[in-house]
Motif scaffolding. Sequence first.
Motif, PDB file in Angstrom:
ATOM      1  N   TYR A   1       0.824  -1.200   0.000  1.00 33.54           N
ATOM      2  CA  TYR A   1       0.000   0.000   0.000  1.00 33.54           C
ATOM      3  C   TYR A   1       0.861   1.254   0.000  1.00 33.54           C
ATOM      4  CZ  TYR A   1      -3.625  -3.343   1.273  1.00 33.54           C
ATOM      5  OH  TYR A   1      -4.465  -4.409   1.295  1.00 33.54           O
ATOM      6  N   ALA A   2       2.027   1.178   0.586  1.00 34.47           N
ATOM      7  CA  ALA A   2       2.947   2.321   0.588  1.00 34.47           C
ATOM      8  C   ALA A   2       3.415   2.635  -0.829  1.00 34.47           C
ATOM      9  CB  ALA A   2       4.134   2.042   1.503  1.00 34.47           C
ATOM     10  N   VAL A   3       3.484   1.634  -1.683  1.00 32.51           N
ATOM     11  CA  VAL A   3       3.869   1.862  -3.078  1.00 32.51           C
ATOM     12  C   VAL A   3       2.823   2.733  -3.773  1.00 32.51           C
ATOM     13  CG1 VAL A   3       4.245   0.734  -5.304  1.00 32.51           C
ATOM     14  CG2 VAL A   3       5.221  -0.239  -3.242  1.00 32.51           C
ATOM     15  N   VAL A   4       1.553   2.483  -3.492  1.00 34.07           N
ATOM     16  CA  VAL A   4       0.480   3.265  -4.107  1.00 34.07           C
ATOM     17  C   VAL A   4       0.526   4.712  -3.610  1.00 34.07           C
ATOM     18  CG1 VAL A   4      -2.024   3.495  -4.308  1.00 34.07           C
ATOM     19  CG2 VAL A   4      -0.972   1.236  -4.400  1.00 34.07           C
ATOM     20  N   VAL A   5       0.703   4.894  -2.318  1.00 31.00           N
ATOM     21  CA  VAL A   5       0.792   6.243  -1.755  1.00 31.00           C
ATOM     22  C   VAL A   5       2.031   6.964  -2.298  1.00 31.00           C
ATOM     23  CG1 VAL A   5       1.075   7.548   0.383  1.00 31.00           C
ATOM     24  CG2 VAL A   5      -0.484   5.602   0.310  1.00 31.00           C
ATOM     25  N   GLY A   6       3.146   6.246  -2.361  1.00 29.27           N
ATOM     26  CA  GLY A   6       4.369   6.841  -2.893  1.00 29.27           C
ATOM     27  C   GLY A   6       4.246   7.231  -4.354  1.00 29.27           C
ATOM     28  N   ALA A   7       3.580   6.388  -5.138  1.00 31.54           N
ATOM     29  CA  ALA A   7       3.389   6.719  -6.550  1.00 31.54           C
ATOM     30  C   ALA A   7       2.505   7.950  -6.712  1.00 31.54           C
ATOM     31  CB  ALA A   7       2.786   5.528  -7.283  1.00 31.54           C
ATOM     32  N   GLY A   8       1.503   8.073  -5.859  1.00 32.95           N
ATOM     33  CA  GLY A   8       0.649   9.259  -5.908  1.00 32.95           C
ATOM     34  C   GLY A   8       1.414  10.521  -5.553  1.00 32.95           C
TER      35      GLY A   8
END
Length: 62
Positions: A37-44
């Motif tokens: 989930y941190a990957v999604v937040v980081g990509a955003g």
Amino acid sequence: MGLLSSKKAVIGMALMIVGTLAMLPGTLPNSAQVMSYAVVVGAGALTLGTWLVGTSEDGRPV
């Protein structure tokens, strides 16, 4: 006019750094589901930061 003189560009660069650092733990092998989930937040954050830097100067963004 340089990038560091624009508040919008400085915020964008900070978001790009935070987004990149947030994605790193999720890319490691055997990482937990929470790190995915941190990957999604980081990509955003990385996308928003890139947009802010790209639109911080006058003229047409490339």
